[in-house]
Motif scaffolding. Structure first.
Motif, PDB file in Angstrom:
ATOM      1  N   PRO A 102       0.753  -1.413  -0.128  1.00  0.00           N
ATOM      2  CA  PRO A 102      -0.014   0.115  -0.041  1.00  0.00           C
ATOM      3  C   PRO A 102       0.839   1.204   0.090  1.00  0.00           C
ATOM      4  CG  PRO A 102      -0.738  -1.591   1.631  1.00  0.00           C
ATOM      5  CD  PRO A 102       0.454  -1.999   1.178  1.00  0.00           C
ATOM      6  N   ALA A 103       2.188   1.013   0.439  1.00  0.00           N
ATOM      7  CA  ALA A 103       2.973   2.283   0.640  1.00  0.00           C
ATOM      8  C   ALA A 103       3.780   2.695  -0.474  1.00  0.00           C
ATOM      9  CB  ALA A 103       3.995   2.138   1.740  1.00  0.00           C
ATOM     10  N   LYS A 104       3.794   1.702  -1.535  1.00  0.00           N
ATOM     11  CA  LYS A 104       4.841   2.033  -2.655  1.00  0.00           C
ATOM     12  C   LYS A 104       4.363   2.948  -3.526  1.00  0.00           C
ATOM     13  CE  LYS A 104       6.405  -2.951  -2.535  1.00  0.00           C
ATOM     14  NZ  LYS A 104       6.364  -4.407  -3.138  1.00  0.00           N
ATOM     15  N   GLY A 105       5.380   3.753  -3.732  1.00  0.00           N
ATOM     16  CA  GLY A 105       5.196   4.984  -4.683  1.00  0.00           C
ATOM     17  C   GLY A 105       4.821   6.232  -4.159  1.00  0.00           C
ATOM     18  N   ARG A 106       4.238   5.947  -2.846  1.00  0.00           N
ATOM     19  CA  ARG A 106       3.317   7.183  -2.182  1.00  0.00           C
ATOM     20  C   ARG A 106       4.130   7.439  -0.720  1.00  0.00           C
ATOM     21  NH1 ARG A 106      -1.789   6.622  -0.507  1.00  0.00           N
ATOM     22  NH2 ARG A 106      -1.551   4.352  -0.240  1.00  0.00           N
TER      23      ARG A 106
END
Length: 122
Positions: free
Chosen positions: A62-66
């Motif tokens: 869920p955290a990847k890229g953000r």
């Protein structure tokens, strides 16, 4: 004793950003990995991101890229910069630290903060 104190949670609108901080204090002998987990109502606690004391990072899907995790070793503090927040990011965010304390010099164990609420409205 060891304490992890989180700050920075709150209520934001979708698309906005938040920055979480977690400071470790107390009788810390050696601080290893630090990280962030989150738990939404009715769901299991999940990894958001972790970082080693050498700066290597690992992100949950869920955290990847953000989201971006970082740490200040001198201050024993870990940060989580969260951008482009979505309503599904709503959860209690917990700080985690893997460390040895002076009270238990030969044992690595995990410590947890009390959690900080992040609420993202649509």
């Amino acid at each position: 004793q060891v304490q992890l104190v989180e700050s920075g949670g709150g209520l934001v609108q979708a698309g906005e950003s938040l920055r979480l901080s977690c400071a470790a204090s107390g009788s810390i002998l050696k601080l290893n990995d630090m990280g962030w987990y989150r738990q939404a109502p009715g769901k299991q606690r999940e990894l958001v991101a972790s970082i080693t004391n050498g700066g290597f990072t690992n992100y949950g899907d869920p955290a990847k890229g953000r989201f971006t995790i970082s740490r200040d070793n001198a201050a024993k503090t870990v940060y989580l910069q969260m951008n482009s927040l979505k309503p599904e990011d709503t959860a209690v965010y917990y700080c985690n630290a893997n460390l040895k304390s002076w009270d238990n010099k030969f044992i690595l164990r995990d410590y947890w903060g009390q959690g900080t609420q992040v609420t993202v409205s649509s």
